[in-house]
Write a protein that holds these residues in place. Structure first.
Motif, PDB file in Angstrom:
ATOM      1  N   UNK C  98       1.147  -1.146   0.189  1.00 59.54           N
ATOM      2  CA  UNK C  98       0.394   0.087  -0.017  1.00 59.54           C
ATOM      3  C   UNK C  98       0.985   0.633   0.132  1.00 59.54           C
ATOM      4  N   UNK C  99       2.350   1.104  -0.086  1.00 57.17           N
ATOM      5  CA  UNK C  99       2.559   2.664  -0.219  1.00 57.17           C
ATOM      6  C   UNK C  99       3.168   2.986   1.059  1.00 57.17           C
ATOM      7  N   UNK C 100       2.741   2.479   2.340  1.00 60.72           N
ATOM      8  CA  UNK C 100       2.725   3.557   3.508  1.00 60.72           C
ATOM      9  C   UNK C 100       4.221   3.503   4.455  1.00 60.72           C
ATOM     10  N   UNK C 133      12.127  -1.744   3.096  1.00 64.13           N
ATOM     11  CA  UNK C 133      13.577  -0.889   2.748  1.00 64.13           C
ATOM     12  C   UNK C 133      14.416  -1.147   4.296  1.00 64.13           C
ATOM     13  N   UNK C 134      15.210  -2.354   4.597  1.00 59.82           N
ATOM     14  CA  UNK C 134      15.455  -2.365   5.486  1.00 59.82           C
ATOM     15  C   UNK C 134      17.757  -2.197   5.724  1.00 59.82           C
ATOM     16  N   UNK C 135      17.917  -1.191   7.078  1.00 57.68           N
ATOM     17  CA  UNK C 135      18.958  -1.206   7.248  1.00 57.68           C
ATOM     18  C   UNK C 135      19.616  -1.434   8.383  1.00 57.68           C
ATOM     19  N   UNK C 136      20.750  -1.930   8.667  1.00 56.48           N
ATOM     20  CA  UNK C 136      21.454  -2.809   9.932  1.00 56.48           C
ATOM     21  C   UNK C 136      22.088  -1.014  10.581  1.00 56.48           C
ATOM     22  N   UNK C 137      21.676  -1.077  11.631  1.00 55.90           N
ATOM     23  CA  UNK C 137      22.942  -0.538  12.687  1.00 55.90           C
ATOM     24  C   UNK C 137      23.677  -1.069  13.418  1.00 55.90           C
ATOM     25  N   UNK C 154      12.099   7.476   3.913  1.00 55.99           N
ATOM     26  CA  UNK C 154      10.533   6.134   3.417  1.00 55.99           C
ATOM     27  C   UNK C 154       9.262   6.908   3.042  1.00 55.99           C
ATOM     28  N   UNK C 155       9.084   9.112   3.423  1.00 53.36           N
ATOM     29  CA  UNK C 155       8.605   9.474   3.247  1.00 53.36           C
ATOM     30  C   UNK C 155       8.750   9.865   1.566  1.00 53.36           C
ATOM     31  N   UNK C 156       9.790  10.106   1.476  1.00 51.70           N
ATOM     32  CA  UNK C 156      10.143  10.256  -0.209  1.00 51.70           C
ATOM     33  C   UNK C 156       9.405  10.235  -1.169  1.00 51.70           C
ATOM     34  N   UNK C 158       9.858   9.697  -3.893  1.00 54.40           N
ATOM     35  CA  UNK C 158      10.019   8.947  -4.820  1.00 54.40           C
ATOM     36  C   UNK C 158      10.026   7.841  -4.888  1.00 54.40           C
ATOM     37  N   UNK C 159       9.584   7.474  -3.265  1.00 61.33           N
ATOM     38  CA  UNK C 159      10.214   5.509  -2.139  1.00 61.33           C
ATOM     39  C   UNK C 159       8.859   5.505  -2.533  1.00 61.33           C
ATOM     40  N   UNK C 160       7.806   6.145  -0.712  1.00 62.67           N
ATOM     41  CA  UNK C 160       6.630   5.646  -0.691  1.00 62.67           C
ATOM     42  C   UNK C 160       6.725   4.273   0.157  1.00 62.67           C
ATOM     43  N   UNK C 161       7.317   4.081   1.019  1.00 60.20           N
ATOM     44  CA  UNK C 161       7.811   2.644   1.162  1.00 60.20           C
ATOM     45  C   UNK C 161       7.674   2.448   2.835  1.00 60.20           C
ATOM     46  N   UNK C 162       7.927   1.193   3.305  1.00 58.65           N
ATOM     47  CA  UNK C 162       7.505   1.594   5.110  1.00 58.65           C
ATOM     48  C   UNK C 162       9.470   1.001   5.316  1.00 58.65           C
ATOM     49  N   UNK C 163      10.032   1.360   6.179  1.00 54.08           N
ATOM     50  CA  UNK C 163      11.136   1.158   5.850  1.00 54.08           C
ATOM     51  C   UNK C 163      11.989   0.886   7.972  1.00 54.08           C
ATOM     52  N   UNK C 164      12.641  -0.575   7.385  1.00 50.53           N
ATOM     53  CA  UNK C 164      12.833  -1.368   8.726  1.00 50.53           C
ATOM     54  C   UNK C 164      14.796  -0.729   9.362  1.00 50.53           C
ATOM     55  N   UNK C 165      14.106  -0.667   9.988  1.00 52.04           N
ATOM     56  CA  UNK C 165      15.883   0.003  10.486  1.00 52.04           C
ATOM     57  C   UNK C 165      16.384  -1.433  11.743  1.00 52.04           C
ATOM     58  N   UNK C 166      17.456  -2.181  11.681  1.00 49.71           N
ATOM     59  CA  UNK C 166      17.657  -3.270  12.448  1.00 49.71           C
ATOM     60  C   UNK C 166      18.301  -2.888  13.294  1.00 49.71           C
ATOM     61  N   UNK C 167      18.968  -3.326  14.694  1.00 51.25           N
ATOM     62  CA  UNK C 167      19.885  -3.338  15.057  1.00 51.25           C
ATOM     63  C   UNK C 167      19.736  -4.369  16.751  1.00 51.25           C
TER      64      UNK C 167
END
Lengths: 97, 182, 397
Positions: C98-100, C133-137, C154-156, C158-167
Motif C-alpha cells: 500500500x506504499x505506507x 527497505x531494510x537497514x542494519x545498524x 520512506x516519505x520521499x 520517489x520512494x513511499x515505502x516502509x523502512x525497517x531499521x535493524x539493531x
C-alpha cells in the motif's frame, strides 16, 4: 474521476494499487449473479420502505408514487427484502434464463 | 581498555552499578559500555553485568570473559559462583563482606589484589536498605581510580534524584572505609 | 551538535523517534518488546511529544494499526523483535504494497523453539521478501541516526515505502554507550513535515487495499519491485544530506582495511565492531584480512558490494541465521547468487554463528579465516557450516 483501466500496464497503476475512482463498484453489474428475483404484491405493500433500507446492495429505491423498485442490474436475489418485509408482500421467484 | 564484571543478585543493582560507572567515564569524554548479562530478570537470582572503559571507541560486542576488575555485590555469591574466573593476575576484586581479606582468601581461594568493604552495613545505615550498588562503586573507585569521583557522584545524583543523598554518603563512606589487600 | 550522553541504545532510539515528531506510535507493549516503545510511551505521557500512542493486543494488531494511521497520513513509528516481528508477517506485505512509509525498529532476536530471547538474525531474515527497505545498524549512534534517515527515505515521494531499521537485540538494545543525541530543531531542518501523496480523506475518497484480480496483481507486484529498486538513489541522497548536516556519513556498504586484503570477512550488524577489532589484531600479525559489511540490506546494494570486494581472493561470510535443509545462510546465498556470473569466481566460505545469543568472538572469525585459507590451499571444505556447534555440523546426521 475517470474509470480506471481493467488491464493497466504497471506504470499506470495508482500508488499502492489504490482505487482512485469513488463508487467504482457500480461498474460491476452484479445483477447477473442472481438466481431468484423479488416480486412485489403492490396490493399488500404499505410503502413503508423497509425493503429499501435493508437491501445490502442499495438497489431498491422508493418511487414518486411511494412504491419500491429494485434495479435488476445490481439485485443479487439475496432475499433479505422478502425476509424483512413485515406485510409479506415480497415473494422470490426463480430466474428462468 | 579496562573491563569490569559485576556479580550480584537480581534487584541489588549490579546493572545500575555498571551503568553509573560507564556514564561517569562518558561524562569525562571517554568511551564506555555497560550491559547486563541478558538473562530473564529474576529477583534474588545470581546476575552478572559488565562494563568497559577506554580512551578510544570500543569495538567489541562480546561479554567480558577476561575482566581486569571484578565486583561482588553480595557476599553469598562467593559460595555459588567462581567470581575469579578469567580475572587478570594484575586484576582487582572488590568484595562486599564483613570478613577481612585473609579470611576470604582462605575460604574462597581468592588471589590477586583484594578489596573488602562491609557494604551491607554501610548501605543499611546510610540508605536504609541493603542495596549495595552505589556503595560498592566507592570501594571500586578508591582501589582503581577508574573514573573521576566527582563525575560519578554527579551520575548518582542524576539517577536517584531525591534519594541520592544517602547513596552518595554510602558511596563516600565505602571510598573511605574499604580495605585494600595487595 | 547534540549532547553526547551515556545512554541505553533503546532509549536513544526512542528519543530519535520523538525528535522526528512522529504523529502515531502503535505497539504491543509486552515481551518481546524493547525499551524503545516503553520510553516513547513515557515521552508521550509526559507531554513532550504530541503523538497518539496506541497500545494494542498483539503485534499483528500493532502493524495493522500502523497501516491505518499511515494511510490516514500520520507519520507512524513502531518497534518490535523476534516473535513479535513474526506475528506481524502478513501485515508487513500490506504496508509495503500500500506504499505506507511506516518506520519500524527491530531489535533482532532469535525465534523459538526452544524459547530464546537473545540476539541473532532469524527474525529479520524470514522477512526478507516483504518489500520493505531494510537497514542494519552497527552501534547505538547508527541506530538512532538511521531512525531519522528512515523517515526521510520512506516519505520521499520517489520512494513511499516502509523502512525497517535493524539493531541487534541485547548486544545493542540493552547497552549503555556514548551517543550524540539528535537535537530536535536540527532534525526538523533535516526532516520536513510529512506530506502524504495520497491518504484516506472523506472529501477525496479512494480505496486502499482493494481486491487485485489476476489481471492486475502482477502489475501491482512489478510496481512495488520498481519502487524499492528505485529507492536506492534517494537512499544515497539521504545518507549524503545527513552526512552534510550531522557530520556522520553513511554508506550502503562499509569497508574496513580492505585495501590489499586477500580474505575479506562479510558481516552485518553489531558483530561488525568486534570483527573490526579482530581485523586489527590479524593485521598486526601480518595477515592480509579486511572487513566488508552490509548496512543496506533491501534494496541489496550489490554493485557497491562488488566494488568493495575488488581484489579479494576469498570471502568468509558470517551469517546469523540459516535455512534448514536449504542453501545455507541468507547473506551468503545472496552474495553467491550475485557473483555466480563473475570472473574470476572467488571461493566463498559460509559460516553460521551467533545463533540465539551465543557470543561471536575472535575465535569464530579465526575459524572463518581458517576455512577461507583452506579453500585457497585447494582443500575441500563443507559448503556451509554452523561453526560454533558442538558435535560438528558434518558429522553423522
Amino acid at each position: 474521476m475517470t474509470k480506471q483501466s481493467e488491464t493497466p500496464r504497471w506504470q499506470e497503476l495508482a500508488l499502492g494499487t489504490a482505487v482512485t475512482d469513488p463508487g467504482s463498484a457500480r461498474y460491476n453489474r452484479t445483477g447477473d449473479w442472481r438466481s431468484s428475483r423479488p416480486i412485489w404484491d403492490f396490493d399488500k405493500c404499505v410503502k413503508c420502505g423497509v425493503c429499501s433500507i435493508f437491501c445490502p446492495e442499495g438497489c431498491i429505491t422508493m418511487q414518486a408514487d411511494g412504491l419500491p423498485l429494485a434495479d435488476m442490474e445490481y439485485c443479487k436475489g439475496c432475499s433479505i427484502c422478502m425476509v424483512e418485509c413485515w406485510t409479506g408482500c415480497i415473494e422470490m421467484e426463480e430466474e428462468k434464463e | 581498555m579496562v573491563e569490569i564484571r559485576f556479580h550480584g543478585r537480581g534487584g541489588q543493582g549490579a546493572v545500575t552499578s555498571a551503568e553509573l560507572l560507564a556514564q561517569a567515564a562518558i561524562a569525562q569524554d571517554r568511551y564506555a559500555q555497560a550491559f547486563p548479562s541478558f538473562g530473564p530478570e529474576r529477583r534474588g537470582a545470581p546476575v552478572v553485568a559488565f562494563a568497559r572503559i577506554d580512551n578510544k571507541p570500543i569495538r567489541v560486542r562480546t561479554v567480558v570473559s577476561k575482566p581486569d576488575n571484578v565486583i561482588v555485590l553480595d557476599p553469598s555469591i562467593l559460595r555459588i559462583v567462581n567470581t575469579s574466573l578469567g580475572l587478570a593476575e594484575s586484576g582487582v576484586q572488590v568484595v562486599n563482606s564483613s570478613k577481612n581479606a585473609a579470611t576470604l582468601r582462605k575460604e574462597f581461594d581468592l588471589k590477586g589484589k583484594l578489596v573488602t568493604v562491609n557494604a551491607n552495613r554501610i548501605a543499611a545505615e546510610e540508605i536504609g536498605r541493603v542495596i549495595t550498588n552505589t556503595t560498592m562503586l566507592g570501594a571500586l573507585v578508591k582501589a582503581t581510580g577508574l573514573v573521576d569521583v566527582d563525575l560519578l557522584v554527579e551520575q548518582i545524583q542524576n539517577r536517584f534524584g531525591r534519594i541520592a543523598g544517602g547513596n552518595i554518603k554510602a558511596f563516600k563512606r565505602a571510598f573511605d572505609e574499604c580495605v585494600i589487600d595487595e | 551538535m547534540g549532547e553526547r550522553k551515556g545512554v541505553e541504545v533503546s532509549i536513544a532510539i526512542a528519543e530519535a523517534a520523538a525528535a522526528c515528531d512522529v504523529d502515531c506510535i502503535a505497539a504491543y507493549p509486552i515481551t518481546p518488546q524493547t525499551h524503545v516503545v516503553e520510553h516513547l510511551s513515557e515521552i508521550v505521557a509526559e507531554g513532550e511529544l504530541d503523538a497518539e500512542f496506541i497500545p494494542v493486543e498483539s503485534e499483528h494488531a500493532a502493524m495493522s494499526a500502523c497501516c491505518g494511521t499511515a494511510a490516514a497520513g500520520a507519520r507512524t513509528f513502531t518497534a518490535t523483535a523476534s516473535q513479535g516481528l513474526a506475528l506481524m508477517h502478513e501485515v508487513l506485505f500490506i504496508a509495503s504494497s500500500l506504499r505506507l512509509p511506516i518506520v519500524m525498529v527491530v531489535a533482532n532476536r532469535a525465534l523459538s523453539a526452544p524459547i530464546n530471547i537473545w540476539n541473532d538474525h532469524s527474525d529479520v531474515m524470514t522477512e526478507r521478501d516483504v518489500g520493505w527497505v531494510q537497514i542494519f545498524a552497527e552501534n547505538g549512534q547508527e541506530a538512532a541516526d538511521l531512525v531519522v534517515q528512515a523517515h526521510k527515505i520512506g516519505e520521499d515521494k520517489r520512494v513511499l515505502l516502509p523502512v525497517m531499521v535493524h539493531f541487534d537485540g541485547f548486544i545493542l538494545s540493552h547497552v549503555i554507550e556514548p551517543i550524540e543525541m539528535l537535537d530536535r530543531d536540527e532534525v526538523k531542518k533535516f526532516l520536513p513535515d510529512y506530506e502524504p501523496q495520497q491518504r484516506l480523506d472523506v472529501d477525496n475518497p479512494i480505496t486502499m487495499g482493494p481486491v487485485g484480480m489476476p489481471t492486475v496483481y502482477t502489475e501491482s507486484k512489478m510496481a512495488a519491485e520498481a519502487a524499492i529498486r528505485r529507492s536506492y538513489g534517494p537512499i544515497l541522497e539521504t545518507f549524503d544530506e545527513f552526512g552534510k548536516q550531522f557530520g556522520r556519513q553513511y554508506k550502503p556498504v562499509e569497508t574496513y582495511k580492505t585495501e590489499d586484503a586477500e580474505v575479506m570477512l562479510i558481516t552485518m550488524g553489531g558483530i561488525s565492531e568486534t570483527a573490526m577489532s579482530w581485523v586489527d589484531e590479524r593485521r598486526a600479525a601480518g595477515e592480509k584480512v579486511g572487513l566488508v559489511r552490509f548496512r543496506l540490506w533491501r534494496p541489496l546494494p550489490i554493485e557497491e558490494f562488488k566494488k568493495a570486494i575488488k581484489g579479494a581472493k576469498a570471502l568468509a561470510v558470517i551469517d546469523r541465521h540459516f535455512s534448514p535443509g536449504g542453501p545455507g545462510g541468507p547473506v551468503a546465498q545472496e552474495i553467491k547468487y550475485n557473483l555466480y556470473e563473475d570472473e574470476p569466481r572467488i571461493p566463498i566460505v559460509e559460516c553460521v554463528a551467533g545463533l540465539g545469543g551465543r557470543d561471536v568472538d575472535f575465535n569464530d572469525f579465526d575459524k572463518a579465516l581458517g576455512k577461507a585459507k583452506a579453500v585457497l590451499n585447494g582443500e575441500q571444505v563443507p559448503p556451509f557450516e554452523l561453526i560454533q556447534v558442538r558435535g560438528g555440523h558434518h558429522g553423522e546426521i
